[in-house]
Write a protein that holds these residues in place. Structure first.
Motif, PDB file in Angstrom:
ATOM      1  N   VAL A  56       0.839  -1.203   0.000  1.00 50.79           N
ATOM      2  CA  VAL A  56       0.000   0.000   0.000  1.00 50.79           C
ATOM      3  C   VAL A  56       0.873   1.252   0.000  1.00 50.79           C
ATOM      4  N   ARG A  57       1.914   1.245   0.809  1.00 52.61           N
ATOM      5  CA  ARG A  57       2.805   2.404   0.877  1.00 52.61           C
ATOM      6  C   ARG A  57       3.552   2.604  -0.433  1.00 52.61           C
ATOM      7  N   MET A  58       3.980   1.515  -1.038  1.00 49.01           N
ATOM      8  CA  MET A  58       4.682   1.613  -2.319  1.00 49.01           C
ATOM      9  C   MET A  58       3.737   2.124  -3.413  1.00 49.01           C
ATOM     10  N   LYS A  59       2.510   1.641  -3.395  1.00 53.14           N
ATOM     11  CA  LYS A  59       1.530   2.102  -4.377  1.00 53.14           C
ATOM     12  C   LYS A  59       1.248   3.591  -4.195  1.00 53.14           C
ATOM     13  N   PHE A  60       1.190   4.025  -2.954  1.00 55.75           N
ATOM     14  CA  PHE A  60       0.962   5.444  -2.675  1.00 55.75           C
ATOM     15  C   PHE A  60       2.094   6.290  -3.259  1.00 55.75           C
ATOM     16  N   LEU A  61       3.326   5.839  -3.088  1.00 51.09           N
ATOM     17  CA  LEU A  61       4.472   6.578  -3.616  1.00 51.09           C
ATOM     18  C   LEU A  61       4.443   6.640  -5.140  1.00 51.09           C
ATOM     19  N   LEU A  62       4.051   5.543  -5.773  1.00 57.65           N
ATOM     20  CA  LEU A  62       3.946   5.529  -7.231  1.00 57.65           C
ATOM     21  C   LEU A  62       2.891   6.518  -7.720  1.00 57.65           C
ATOM     22  N   LEU A  63       1.726   6.478  -7.086  1.00 60.01           N
ATOM     23  CA  LEU A  63       0.634   7.359  -7.504  1.00 60.01           C
ATOM     24  C   LEU A  63       0.948   8.822  -7.200  1.00 60.01           C
ATOM     25  N   GLU A  64       1.677   9.056  -6.125  1.00 59.56           N
ATOM     26  CA  GLU A  64       2.091  10.421  -5.805  1.00 59.56           C
ATOM     27  C   GLU A  64       2.984  10.981  -6.912  1.00 59.56           C
ATOM     28  N   GLN A  65       3.938  10.173  -7.367  1.00 58.75           N
ATOM     29  CA  GLN A  65       4.810  10.601  -8.459  1.00 58.75           C
ATOM     30  C   GLN A  65       4.011  10.806  -9.744  1.00 58.75           C
ATOM     31  N   LYS A  66       3.096   9.903 -10.001  1.00 56.48           N
ATOM     32  CA  LYS A  66       2.238  10.013 -11.184  1.00 56.48           C
ATOM     33  C   LYS A  66       1.426  11.302 -11.146  1.00 56.48           C
ATOM     34  N   TYR A  67       0.872  11.607  -9.995  1.00 59.79           N
ATOM     35  CA  TYR A  67       0.076  12.822  -9.800  1.00 59.79           C
ATOM     36  C   TYR A  67       0.922  14.076 -10.032  1.00 59.79           C
ATOM     37  N   LEU A  68       2.101  14.110  -9.437  1.00 60.71           N
ATOM     38  CA  LEU A  68       2.968  15.278  -9.568  1.00 60.71           C
ATOM     39  C   LEU A  68       3.441  15.466 -11.011  1.00 60.71           C
ATOM     40  N   GLU A  69       3.698  14.368 -11.696  1.00 63.95           N
ATOM     41  CA  GLU A  69       4.155  14.484 -13.084  1.00 63.95           C
ATOM     42  C   GLU A  69       3.039  15.006 -13.992  1.00 63.95           C
ATOM     43  N   PHE A  70       1.803  14.620 -13.716  1.00 66.09           N
ATOM     44  CA  PHE A  70       0.679  15.177 -14.477  1.00 66.09           C
ATOM     45  C   PHE A  70       0.602  16.691 -14.264  1.00 66.09           C
ATOM     46  N   LEU A  71       0.748  17.112 -13.009  1.00 66.20           N
ATOM     47  CA  LEU A  71       0.717  18.546 -12.730  1.00 66.20           C
ATOM     48  C   LEU A  71       1.893  19.256 -13.390  1.00 66.20           C
ATOM     49  N   ASP A  72       3.041  18.620 -13.386  1.00 67.77           N
ATOM     50  CA  ASP A  72       4.230  19.211 -13.993  1.00 67.77           C
ATOM     51  C   ASP A  72       4.037  19.413 -15.493  1.00 67.77           C
ATOM     52  N   ASP A  73       3.264  18.523 -16.107  1.00 68.19           N
ATOM     53  CA  ASP A  73       2.974  18.631 -17.540  1.00 68.19           C
ATOM     54  C   ASP A  73       1.788  19.554 -17.826  1.00 68.19           C
ATOM     55  N   GLY A  74       1.184  20.091 -16.765  1.00 65.48           N
ATOM     56  CA  GLY A  74       0.035  20.961 -16.954  1.00 65.48           C
ATOM     57  C   GLY A  74      -1.268  20.214 -17.169  1.00 65.48           C
ATOM     58  N   LYS A  75      -1.283  18.913 -16.899  1.00 64.14           N
ATOM     59  CA  LYS A  75      -2.485  18.096 -17.082  1.00 64.14           C
ATOM     60  C   LYS A  75      -3.249  18.034 -15.758  1.00 64.14           C
ATOM     61  N   VAL A  76      -3.916  19.124 -15.446  1.00 66.33           N
ATOM     62  CA  VAL A  76      -4.588  19.252 -14.152  1.00 66.33           C
ATOM     63  C   VAL A  76      -5.741  18.266 -14.019  1.00 66.33           C
ATOM     64  N   LEU A  77      -6.516  18.068 -15.078  1.00 64.88           N
ATOM     65  CA  LEU A  77      -7.663  17.163 -15.017  1.00 64.88           C
ATOM     66  C   LEU A  77      -7.207  15.731 -14.744  1.00 64.88           C
ATOM     67  N   GLU A  78      -6.154  15.291 -15.436  1.00 65.05           N
ATOM     68  CA  GLU A  78      -5.635  13.934 -15.210  1.00 65.05           C
ATOM     69  C   GLU A  78      -5.102  13.784 -13.789  1.00 65.05           C
ATOM     70  N   ALA A  79      -4.448  14.835 -13.296  1.00 65.81           N
ATOM     71  CA  ALA A  79      -3.929  14.796 -11.929  1.00 65.81           C
ATOM     72  C   ALA A  79      -5.070  14.696 -10.925  1.00 65.81           C
ATOM     73  N   LEU A  80      -6.136  15.422 -11.176  1.00 62.42           N
ATOM     74  CA  LEU A  80      -7.297  15.393 -10.284  1.00 62.42           C
ATOM     75  C   LEU A  80      -7.930  14.004 -10.260  1.00 62.42           C
ATOM     76  N   GLN A  81      -7.949  13.341 -11.400  1.00 60.34           N
ATOM     77  CA  GLN A  81      -8.486  11.983 -11.468  1.00 60.34           C
ATOM     78  C   GLN A  81      -7.652  11.027 -10.608  1.00 60.34           C
ATOM     79  N   VAL A  82      -6.339  11.180 -10.670  1.00 61.89           N
ATOM     80  CA  VAL A  82      -5.459  10.334  -9.858  1.00 61.89           C
ATOM     81  C   VAL A  82      -5.704  10.590  -8.377  1.00 61.89           C
ATOM     82  N   LEU A  83      -5.857  11.855  -8.029  1.00 57.35           N
ATOM     83  CA  LEU A  83      -6.059  12.217  -6.627  1.00 57.35           C
ATOM     84  C   LEU A  83      -7.374  11.654  -6.091  1.00 57.35           C
ATOM     85  N   ARG A  84      -8.440  11.787  -6.864  1.00 58.71           N
ATOM     86  CA  ARG A  84      -9.766  11.383  -6.394  1.00 58.71           C
ATOM     87  C   ARG A  84      -9.992   9.877  -6.424  1.00 58.71           C
TER      88      ARG A  84
END
Length: 233
Positions: A56-84
């Motif tokens: 669970v902790r490892m999955k959280f770290l993966l998704l956190e990186q995925k979320y931040l990379e979406f934001l870094d690319d300006g893909k706010v909607l995709e990042a929001l989907q990952v968060l929710r």
């Protein structure tokens, strides 16, 4: 040839596996930023992990990186989907979830990196992510980061500990030593003369063994009435 390909070829030629195949695949997917495949790899690694909550902790770290990379690319909607729909359902580290949600308000990628204290999308942040993920996997499953460098540094430190004439602060920087020969200090660097300085009527005297570099090794106090004494060895 890339380093990963070199390692794979070396393992094939020697028949010696440094880590579990699932761990190697997981490492490659994280390095490439293929988060869906990296998340799927966790299923294969589940039976190899000792701590129940590690996956669970490892999955959280993966998704956190995925979320931040979406934001870094300006893909706010995709990042929001990952968060929710991916991070929040894990019900893990809610304080961090709240902090991550605040990054949605960042003006741009530079603002995001500053507030998140994150290096941005790329090899540097993914390497740091791998370092965190390593802590949840036994060394027998995934090779610890910079393991060869650690072993070489330990070898140098051991040689210096066994050096008969070593009298300087040990430098563990591998760039400053040669690995082509064992470490050995010359006996010429060892103190060759003892100097006693004693002043009449004073409460202090100094015992100053000196080597060719004239380094003072220690001193002590003693009441004396002698003028001076010098003894050479």
């Amino acid at each position: 040839m890339e380093r990963s390909q070199t390692v794979e070829q070396l393992m094939q030629e020697t028949g010696c596996s440094l880590e579990h195949p699932s761990a190697t695949k997981f490492r490659n997917h994280v390095t490439e930023g293929d988060w869906e495949k990296a998340e799927a790899d966790l299923t294969e690694l589940k039976s190899l992990v000792h701590l129940p909550q590690a996956i669970v902790r490892m999955k959280f770290l993966l998704l956190e990186q995925k979320y931040l990379e979406f934001l870094d690319d300006g893909k706010v909607l995709e990042a929001l989907q990952v968060l929710r729909f991916e991070l929040t359902p894990l019900k893990y580290n809610t304080d961090r979830i709240h902090a991550l949600s605040g990054y949605l308000m960042c003006r741009d990628a530079e603002d995001l990196r500053a507030k998140a204290e994150w290096e941005g999308k790329g090899s540097l942040s993914r390497t740091k992510l791998l370092d965190k993920l390593h802590t949840y996997l036994p060394p027998s499953v995934m090779l610890p980061p910079r393991r060869l460098q650690t072993l070489l540094r330990q070898a140098v430190e051991l040689q210096r500990d066994r050096c008969l004439y070593h009298n300087t602060k040990a430098d563990t920087n591998l760039d400053s030593v040669s690995l082509l020969m064992d470490h050995a200090c010359s006996s010429l660097r060892y103190p060759s003369a003892d100097t006693w300085l004693q002043l009449r009527g004073a409460d202090r005297s100094q015992h100053c063994p000196r080597g060719p570099s004239r380094h003072v090794f220690h001193s002590f106090q003693k009441r004396t009435v002698s003028l001076a004494q010098r003894r050479h060895t």
